[in-house]
Design a protein around this motif. Structure first.
Motif, PDB file in Angstrom:
ATOM      1  N   ARG A   1       0.342  -1.541   0.245  1.00  0.00           N
ATOM      2  CA  ARG A   1      -0.263  -0.051  -0.365  1.00  0.00           C
ATOM      3  C   ARG A   1       0.917   1.566   0.271  1.00  0.00           C
ATOM      4  N   LEU A   2       2.462   0.923   1.190  1.00  0.00           N
ATOM      5  CA  LEU A   2       2.709   2.005   0.727  1.00  0.00           C
ATOM      6  C   LEU A   2       3.712   2.510  -0.189  1.00  0.00           C
ATOM      7  N   ALA A   3       3.564   1.345  -1.275  1.00  0.00           N
ATOM      8  CA  ALA A   3       4.421   1.382  -2.265  1.00  0.00           C
ATOM      9  C   ALA A   3       3.534   2.221  -3.628  1.00  0.00           C
ATOM     10  N   ARG A   4       2.263   1.695  -3.744  1.00  0.00           N
ATOM     11  CA  ARG A   4       0.986   1.986  -3.791  1.00  0.00           C
ATOM     12  C   ARG A   4       0.560   3.750  -4.368  1.00  0.00           C
ATOM     13  N   GLU A   5       0.758   4.083  -3.019  1.00  0.00           N
ATOM     14  CA  GLU A   5       0.451   5.550  -2.571  1.00  0.00           C
ATOM     15  C   GLU A   5       2.095   6.215  -2.991  1.00  0.00           C
ATOM     16  N   ALA A   6       2.680   5.758  -3.091  1.00  0.00           N
ATOM     17  CA  ALA A   6       4.482   6.858  -2.977  1.00  0.00           C
ATOM     18  C   ALA A   6       4.330   6.799  -4.708  1.00  0.00           C
ATOM     19  N   GLU A   7       4.417   6.156  -5.630  1.00  0.00           N
ATOM     20  CA  GLU A   7       3.654   6.341  -6.931  1.00  0.00           C
ATOM     21  C   GLU A   7       2.849   6.791  -7.723  1.00  0.00           C
ATOM     22  N   ALA A   8       1.896   6.980  -6.668  1.00  0.00           N
ATOM     23  CA  ALA A   8       0.291   7.914  -7.191  1.00  0.00           C
ATOM     24  C   ALA A   8       0.638   9.403  -6.851  1.00  0.00           C
ATOM     25  N   LEU A   9       1.535   9.365  -5.264  1.00  0.00           N
ATOM     26  CA  LEU A   9       2.143  10.661  -5.690  1.00  0.00           C
ATOM     27  C   LEU A   9       3.100  11.280  -6.207  1.00  0.00           C
TER      28      LEU A   9
END
Length: 62
Positions: free
Chosen positions: A21-29
């Protein structure tokens, strides 16, 4: 003394889900930042092919 008894521990599966989830959020940002920078550059850059206004066309015809 680093282990506190009241600190919840995540299972391996829950920790893996959290990391994903943290990796997906970082990529989205990062994608959002790239999009915003591109929009900002497009606003400040002069137009590539300026189209004449209708007032320019009418003044040339007269």
């Amino acid at each position: 003394m680093t282990d506190r008894p009241d600190t919840p521990r995540l299972t391996d599966r829950a920790e893996a889900a959290r990391q994903q989830r943290l990796a997906r959020e970082a990529e989205a940002l990062r994608a959002n930042l790239r999009r915003r920078k591109q929009q900002s550059r497009a606003r400040t850059a002069p137009p590539a092919n300026p189209t004449p206004d209708s007032s320019d066309i009418s003044s040339n015809e007269a």
